[in-house]
Design an enzyme around this catalytic site. Structure first.
Site, PDB file in Angstrom:
ATOM      1  N   ASP A 128     -19.942  -5.214 -27.843  1.00 54.38           N
ATOM      2  CA  ASP A 128     -18.637  -5.112 -27.193  1.00 54.38           C
ATOM      3  C   ASP A 128     -18.134  -6.474 -26.715  1.00 54.38           C
ATOM      4  O   ASP A 128     -18.877  -7.453 -26.701  1.00 54.38           O
ATOM      5  CB  ASP A 128     -18.697  -4.117 -26.020  1.00 54.38           C
ATOM      6  CG  ASP A 128     -20.009  -4.165 -25.250  1.00 54.38           C
ATOM      7  OD1 ASP A 128     -20.658  -5.217 -25.271  1.00 54.38           O
ATOM      8  OD2 ASP A 128     -20.380  -3.144 -24.647  1.00 54.38           O
ATOM      9  N   HIS A 188     -23.346   5.246 -19.761  1.00 57.49           N
ATOM     10  CA  HIS A 188     -22.678   4.685 -20.950  1.00 57.49           C
ATOM     11  C   HIS A 188     -23.660   3.868 -21.786  1.00 57.49           C
ATOM     12  O   HIS A 188     -24.638   3.336 -21.258  1.00 57.49           O
ATOM     13  CB  HIS A 188     -21.424   3.872 -20.588  1.00 57.49           C
ATOM     14  CG  HIS A 188     -21.649   2.534 -19.966  1.00 57.49           C
ATOM     15  ND1 HIS A 188     -20.746   1.940 -19.090  1.00 57.49           N
ATOM     16  CD2 HIS A 188     -22.645   1.615 -20.093  1.00 57.49           C
ATOM     17  CE1 HIS A 188     -21.179   0.757 -18.728  1.00 57.49           C
ATOM     18  NE2 HIS A 188     -22.329   0.535 -19.321  1.00 57.49           N
ATOM     19  N   GLU A 210     -17.772   5.163 -22.388  1.00 57.10           N
ATOM     20  CA  GLU A 210     -17.828   5.740 -21.049  1.00 57.10           C
ATOM     21  C   GLU A 210     -17.930   7.268 -21.151  1.00 57.10           C
ATOM     22  O   GLU A 210     -17.651   7.852 -22.214  1.00 57.10           O
ATOM     23  CB  GLU A 210     -16.568   5.334 -20.275  1.00 57.10           C
ATOM     24  CG  GLU A 210     -16.373   3.815 -20.124  1.00 57.10           C
ATOM     25  CD  GLU A 210     -17.343   3.159 -19.123  1.00 57.10           C
ATOM     26  OE1 GLU A 210     -18.445   3.685 -18.897  1.00 57.10           O
ATOM     27  OE2 GLU A 210     -16.993   2.090 -18.589  1.00 57.10           O
ATOM     28  N   ASN A 213     -23.716   5.090 -15.162  1.00 56.40           N
ATOM     29  CA  ASN A 213     -22.995   6.343 -15.469  1.00 56.40           C
ATOM     30  C   ASN A 213     -23.389   6.913 -16.838  1.00 56.40           C
ATOM     31  O   ASN A 213     -22.760   7.847 -17.320  1.00 56.40           O
ATOM     32  CB  ASN A 213     -21.476   6.112 -15.427  1.00 56.40           C
ATOM     33  CG  ASN A 213     -20.995   5.126 -16.487  1.00 56.40           C
ATOM     34  OD1 ASN A 213     -21.800   4.590 -17.252  1.00 56.40           O
ATOM     35  ND2 ASN A 213     -19.702   4.897 -16.539  1.00 56.40           N
TER      36      ASN A 213
END
Ligand code: F6R
Length: 241
Positions: free
Chosen positions: A67, A136, A141, A134
């Site tokens: 990313d 990811h 996400e 979380n």
């Protein structure tokens, strides 16, 4: 999934390094999938040493990163381009032309489709991953489709807070990024995920022992045939066995 818990992070990093060495020494032109963030840094330090000692050679190695942030230049001190050069590429004999990160400026739709095409033509031998608190992986996400390919994403508030430690203030953390999708990540032949620290414990428990759900994107890895999870004791602390 093979899960390994280490009482010492040096041992964890060395275990992961050995996975890379095995692939790089058994392959004339290896392709590596790389990640940024804190989790892989110790492994990159080991790979730099192994390169300097002549154990591994990067001259025929191609890399694809997961990313890149949108809205900051590649040369910005917190871009993932800069991160990868500072933490790995500047210290090994890689050919700059073989380094691939998403282009996160200009026409973003075109940039996504170009990166996706490149990935479709690549065969990633090993993909290293971290995991967000979380759940990811890359910047997929919670709620991201398991079929997702390279796309532009709005970062979760939790992700921006977690990453604020790298910036002067949370206001400077980019709001968007370009990321490999979950289906791109699943194409890698082998996946190794590193998680350390208590703030990853819930995500790790969900990924390994929970149901497969888009609310916890990393749970898609349950379907991959060759995944190794490397944990310290804190990250493993909520696992039932
Ligand atoms: C990095 C990436 C992210 C990180 C994750 C964990 O390229 O895509 O998914 O792997 O946010 O970050 P750290 O390792 O800093 O805890």
């Amino acid at each position: 999934m093979e899960v390994k818990v280490f009482s010492n992070t040096d041992e964890l990093n060395k275990y992961c390094e050995q996975m890379f060495i095995d692939i790089m020494t058994n392959n004339d032109a290896p392709t590596l999938g790389l990640a940024t963030g804190s989790s892989p840094v110790g492994v990159y330090q080991e790979l730099i040493k192994a390169n300097q000692e002549g154990i591994i050679d990067f001259s025929n190695t191609t890399t694809f990163n997961l990313d890149e942030y949108c809205g900051i230049d590649r040369n910005h001190e917190q871009s993932y381009w800069t991160f990868m050069h500072q933490n790995l590429f500047n210290h090994v004999n890689i050919n700059e032309n073989n380094i691939n990160l998403p282009e996160a400026s200009g026409d973003l739709d075109q940039a996504c489709s170009e990166y996706n095409n490149k990935l479709n033509n690549a065969n990633i031998d090993i993909q290293i991953l971290g995991i967000g608190s979380n759940g990811h992986i890359a910047f997929n996400e919670p709620g991201t489709s398991f079929e997702s390919t390279v796309h532009k994403v709005e970062l979760d508030e939790k992700t921006r807070q977690d990453n604020a430690r790298f910036f002067k203030s949370i206001d400077e953390v980019p709001t968007h990024a370009i990321t490999m999708g979950l289906s791109n990540i699943m194409q890698a032949k082998k996946i190794v995920l590193i998680a350390t620290g208590e703030n990853k414990a819930d995500a790790i428990k969900g990924m390994i022992e929970g149901e497969k759900t888009t609310s916890l994107p990393a749970s898609i890895l349950q379907d991959h045939p060759d995944v190794t999870i490397l944990l310290d004791e804190e990250a493993a602390s909520k696992l039932s066995k």
